[in-house]
Design a protein around this motif. Structure first.
Motif, PDB file in Angstrom:
ATOM      1  N   VAL B 297      64.417  11.563  30.455  1.00 10.35           N
ATOM      2  CA  VAL B 297      65.421  12.620  30.436  1.00 10.35           C
ATOM      3  C   VAL B 297      64.794  13.978  30.105  1.00 10.35           C
ATOM      4  O   VAL B 297      65.330  15.026  30.464  1.00 10.35           O
ATOM      5  CB  VAL B 297      66.584  12.274  29.480  1.00 10.35           C
ATOM      6  CG1 VAL B 297      66.144  12.398  28.029  1.00 10.35           C
ATOM      7  CG2 VAL B 297      67.802  13.126  29.746  1.00 10.35           C
ATOM      8  N   SER B 468      68.717   6.698  29.450  1.00  5.49           N
ATOM      9  CA  SER B 468      69.882   7.545  29.191  1.00  5.49           C
ATOM     10  C   SER B 468      69.746   8.137  27.796  1.00  5.49           C
ATOM     11  O   SER B 468      69.381   7.435  26.854  1.00  5.49           O
ATOM     12  CB  SER B 468      71.155   6.699  29.258  1.00  5.49           C
ATOM     13  OG  SER B 468      72.210   7.373  28.610  1.00  5.49           O
ATOM     14  N   GLY B 470      72.085   9.199  25.924  1.00  5.21           N
ATOM     15  CA  GLY B 470      73.167   8.736  25.065  1.00  5.21           C
ATOM     16  C   GLY B 470      74.190   9.798  24.743  1.00  5.21           C
ATOM     17  O   GLY B 470      75.153   9.543  24.033  1.00  5.21           O
ATOM     18  N   CYS B 515      74.455  15.148  33.107  1.00  3.47           N
ATOM     19  CA  CYS B 515      73.244  15.673  33.748  1.00  3.47           C
ATOM     20  C   CYS B 515      72.845  14.826  34.937  1.00  3.47           C
ATOM     21  O   CYS B 515      73.446  13.803  35.236  1.00  3.47           O
ATOM     22  CB  CYS B 515      72.103  15.780  32.742  1.00  3.47           C
ATOM     23  SG  CYS B 515      71.144  14.265  32.550  1.00  3.47           S
TER      24      CYS B 515
HETATM   25  S1  SF4 Z   1      74.000  11.807  32.024  1.00  2.00           S
HETATM   26 FE1  SF4 Z   1      74.652  12.125  29.881  1.00  2.00          FE
HETATM   27  S2  SF4 Z   1      73.865  10.382  28.643  1.00  2.00           S
HETATM   28 FE2  SF4 Z   1      72.876  10.386  30.676  1.00  2.00          FE
HETATM   29  S3  SF4 Z   1      70.968  11.423  30.270  1.00  2.00           S
HETATM   30 FE3  SF4 Z   1      72.384  12.981  31.050  1.00  2.00          FE
HETATM   31  S4  SF4 Z   1      73.402  13.824  29.234  1.00  2.00           S
HETATM   32 FE4  SF4 Z   1      72.321  11.972  28.586  1.00  2.00          FE
END
Ligand code: SF4
Ligand code: FMN
Ligand code: FES
Lengths: 240, 569
Positions: B297, B468, B470, B515
């Motif tokens: 991430v 992820s 979280g 995201c």
């Molecule tokens: S979609 Fe949400 S939980 Fe997943 S990495 Fe992006 S911010 Fe974090």
């Protein structure tokens, strides 16, 4: 400050230039479900319950962090949004161990109230039944990770209103959890000021005052707003 | 440093060239099979043969055919020719070289024979490549700035600083048609223009070298093989947008890339190509390396910036975009490694030249890291618009052991699987999106007929679940449920209702996540469902439950109306 006019659910609404969609809607008496948002604290845009549709934009936008724009046409309550909100809530209920009947926050819980209001009667996802611990080491407060929904309100309140920086996040994904300092027992924290703001901020029964049993607890959130109003507007009154 | 100094360094370097150059790959791939030992043995062998004055043994970056490493190539024809082409692509190529082979390799320069396995430099894997980003890879010594300068390095920076206004630079970038190589393909010129126009006293440039896609190693190779091209690209970007500080965010798993970068930065500073008053102009620019802990991430731009700031690497909603509010709330230009590496050649040869390569909407070349069930694992750079078939069958040599290629996965965990029937698709941003995949950063994983597509989907879902951050619910909890459902399907315990639920979760996670990680996490499932649905349905068992359907949003099944459930206040 210039005002903006926009349309929310077919209704013309005027809003301050820098207002968010959520603020504009609330002022116009239109309620949008929220969970990670807390008046007086900066927004994280994390829970995704406040997502709304804006005409001409294919992506759904979080009402809590999206600023209003002139002529914006917002829908807050479409079938698609209702479906997503319900599924999101179900995901939360399946994620940890939310058992209202034995919870200190029963009937004073934002998660529970939201589930009711969104018509969530049962959970279609398989419960994960994770094993999370309870931190009862603090003299005044406790934290039950089983009930935490990771909205991070406590963290934001702790850093930005109290300024203690005791509450933090650690781990990621499903293993993410709220920790005290660098992951020590709450009772051993030497940064915690015992102010209790995190407990006031928590939407569920994850953070609680010790000694309160099932259904007994009520929160005093006006205090948070009072402090912020005092700080920012130099007014020693809680608004409403 | 003025231009005459730069030219002097280049000339001196060229004049010092010896008759032969034995190039030995010292990038991570070959290093892992002891190419360092090979290089040392070659040094000793040259000395023992008394050829120090005629032969240079040069540690170079990636020579591309990684699966045959350690690779060694000799410039000059090996028959005593006096004319030598720098980085001669036709020079004798040796594969799987061991330190013991060194003496016989050196002996070939005096007409001796060697049994070392010969590679074929004339095979399509090499000859069909068009090198812009990798032009210096495998040729220059990444640890010596002089080697880069002799390959016309830092000349583009000089010309930009002394002959162009920042506005000219931005316009040239727009004209080149370069699009970001980090995944989404955002037009680079447009991004530079936005940062340039955003007011601010302090601006930053960030190079995204997080490279988290499983199977991808393009950015690592560029950093290990030609770090100065990235530094030069960043400096040109900084001049265009008005930044004076740059950061390169590299994952800690890339120690060699980090040390080569740090070394390159040090050398560039010593030569006053970074620092204050570069080329005696008013332009100041410094670059620091920031090391990440390797969370996928943290490749997402807002999470990356949060990590550079020393905070938890979690994304935040955009807008505001980094161009407006980036690092420490200042306007920030963030581009991928390969994007920056394209910049110096664009200014050396002109944006028109660059725009002449590739397709109408995707200009230039793309570097791919070819991996999986493929004969030639390695690094290749091809013009945009090259078909997948050309890449995997002709250049990649097809699947090994006479197997058939079943699908090609592009775009890593954010991408999708393209079935063999669609191999004639040209590789460009838009064609791949039409097929439910994305260009991504350049990972290309080939699957043959032994691969099970549900397994592939589960692999990527497990990756997204673990990676992820979280922060938001749909991604954090949704990937867990999707992974669980994929497991259930693979175990033969799932019913058609589970598949339906999987599909509605894909829809939720794609459309509501904060995201790009969450928004694209369902792609591997969606694309395998689209092209290989039967592999899913074959694993399902009869549905014995006759309750309400999973995707029915109302789903009241006779219970009380929602309002009636509200607590009495
Ligand atoms: S979609 Fe949400 S939980 Fe997943 S990495 Fe992006 S911010 Fe974090
Ligand atoms: C989960 C996630 C991971 C990403 N990882 C990377 C990465 O490793 N390298 C990269 O350059 N861009 C990555 N990106 C894209 C960046 O956010 C950003 O778009 C990119 O660095 C912009 O550079 P470009 O315009 O040159 O492509 C990632 C995005 C997401 C959502
Ligand atoms: S209230 Fe807006 S995302 Fe949670």
């Amino acid at each position: 400050m210039a005002a903006k006019t926009l349309i929310i659910n077919g209704k013309h609404v005027s809003a301050e230039e820098n207002a968010t969609i959520l603020e504009a809607a609330t002022e116009a008496g239109i309620s949008i479900p929220t969970l990670c948002h807390l008046d007086g604290v900066y927004d994280a845009g994390a829970c995704r319950l406040c997502l709304v549709e804006v005409a001409g934009i294919s992506k759904l936008l979080p009402a809590c962090t999206t600023k209003v724009a002139e002529g914006m046409d917002v829908s807050t309550d479409t079938e698609r949004l209702r479906k997503y909100r319900r599924m999101t809530l179900e995901l939360l209920f399946a994620e940890r161990n939310h058992v209202c009947a034995v919870c200190v926050s029963n009937n004073h819980c934002e998660l529970q109230t939201l589930a009711y209001s969104q018509g969530m009667e049962h959970v279609r996802f398989e419960y994960r039944f994770p094993k999370w611990e309870v931190d009862n080491t603090h003299a005044l407060f406790g934290m039950d990770h089983n009930r935490c929904i990771l909205c991070t309100r406590c963290v934001r309140v702790c850093w930005h209103i109290e300024g203690a920086g005791t509450k933090n996040e650690s781990g990621r994904g499903a293993k993410e959890r709220i920790i005290t300092d660098l992951n020590q027992p709450w009772g051993a924290s030497d940064t915690c000021t015992n102010c209790g703001k995190c407990v006031m901020a928590c939407p569920t029964g994850a953070l609680f005052y010790k000694g309160s049993t099932v259904s007994e607890m009520e929160r005093d959130r006006s205090k948070l707003e009072f402090i912020v109003t005092a700080r920012e507007k130099k007014q020693w009154i809680a608004s409403e | 440093m003025v231009i005459d100094d730069l030219i002097a360094i280049a000339e001196q370097e060229r004049a010092a060239r010896k008759k032969y150059v034995i190039r030995c790959c010292l990038a991570a791939g070959c290093m892992s099979s002891n190419s360092k030992g090979v290089k040392e043995a070659l040094d000793v062998a040259v000395k023992e043969a008394g050829l120090e004055n005629d032969v240079e043994v040069r540690g170079v970056g990636c020579m591309k055919l990684c699966c045959q490493g350690p690779l060694v190539q000799i410039d000059g024809d090996g028959q005593g020719a006096t004319v030598r082409i720098e980085g001669n692509p036709q020079g004798p190529l040796y594969q799987r070289v061991t330190p013991e082979d060194a003496a016989s390799l050196v002996a070939t320069l005096k007409g001796g024979k060697t049994n070392v396995q010969r590679g074929d430099p004339a095979q399509p894997f090499f000859t069909n490549q068009v090198s812009i980003v990798l032009a210096n890879s495998g040729i220059v010594d990444p640890e010596r700035i002089e080697s880069y300068i002799a390959a016309d390095g830092y000349q583009a920076l000089h010309d930009v600083l002394r002959e162009m206004t920042p506005k000219d630079v931005v316009e040239a970038m727009i004209k080149s048609g370069l699009r970001g190589r980090g995944g989404a393909g955002y037009p680079t010129g447009l991004k530079w223009a936005t940062v340039a126009k955003t007011p601010g006293n302090q601006k930053y440039v960030i190079c995204n070298a997080d490279e988290g896609d499983p199977g991808a190693f393009m950015d690592r190779s560029v950093l290990e093989s030609d770090p100065h091209s990235v530094l030069e690209g960043m400096a040109i970007g900084a001049y265009a947008v008005g930044a004076n500080q740059g950061f390169i965010y590299v994952r800690a798993e890339y120690p060699l890339a980090i040390s080569r970068l740090q070394n390159a930065i040090k050398q560039a500073k010593q030569k006053e190509l970074l620092g204050s008053g570069v080329f005696e102009s008013p332009f100041n620019f410094n670059i620091d390396v920031r090391i990440g802990a390797g969370a996928f991430v943290c490749g997402e731009e807002t999470a990356l910036m949060s990590s550079v700031e020393g905070k938890r690497g979690s994304p935040r909603p955009r807008p505001p975009f980094p161009a407006e509010r980036g690092l420490w709330s200042s306007p920030t230009l963030i581009n991928n490694v390969e994007t920056f590496a394209n910049v110096p050649p664009i200014f050396r040869k002109g944006p028109e030249w660059f725009a002449g390569i590739g397709t109408e909407k995707s200009k230039g070349t793309k570097v791919f890291a070819l991996a999986g069930r493929i004969t030639n694992t390695g690094l290749l750079e091809v013009p945009m618009g090259t078909t997948l078939r050309e890449i995997v069958e002709k250049m990649g040599g097809g699947a090994p052991d006479g197997r058939k290629i079943k699908a090609v996965q592009t775009g890593g965990p954010s991408g999708g699987c393209i079935p063999a029937e669609a191999l004639d698709t040209p590789v460009d941003y838009d064609s791949l999106v039409k097929l439910g995949s994305i260009m991504g950063s350049g990972g290309m994983i080939v699957m043959d007929d032994t691969s099970r597509m549900v397994d592939v989907a589960r692999f990527f879902m497990e990756f997204c679940m673990d990676e992820s951050c979280g922060k938001c619910i749909p991604c954090r909890a949704g990937t867990v449920q999707m992974y669980h459902l994929l497991n259930k399907i693979l175990e033969g315990k799932a019913t058609p209702r589970d598949l339906e639920q999987l599909e509605s979760l894909c829809d939720l996670v794609k459309n509501t996540s904060l995201c790009g990680l969450g928004q694209t996490a369902p792609n591997p499932v969606l694309s395998t469902l689209r092209f290989f649905r039967k592999e899913y349905t074959d694993l399902l068992k009869e549905d014995v439950y006759a309750g309400p359907k999973t995707d029915d949003p109302g789903q009241t099944n006779g219970g009380p109306k929602p309002e009636a459930l509200l607590p009495v206040t």
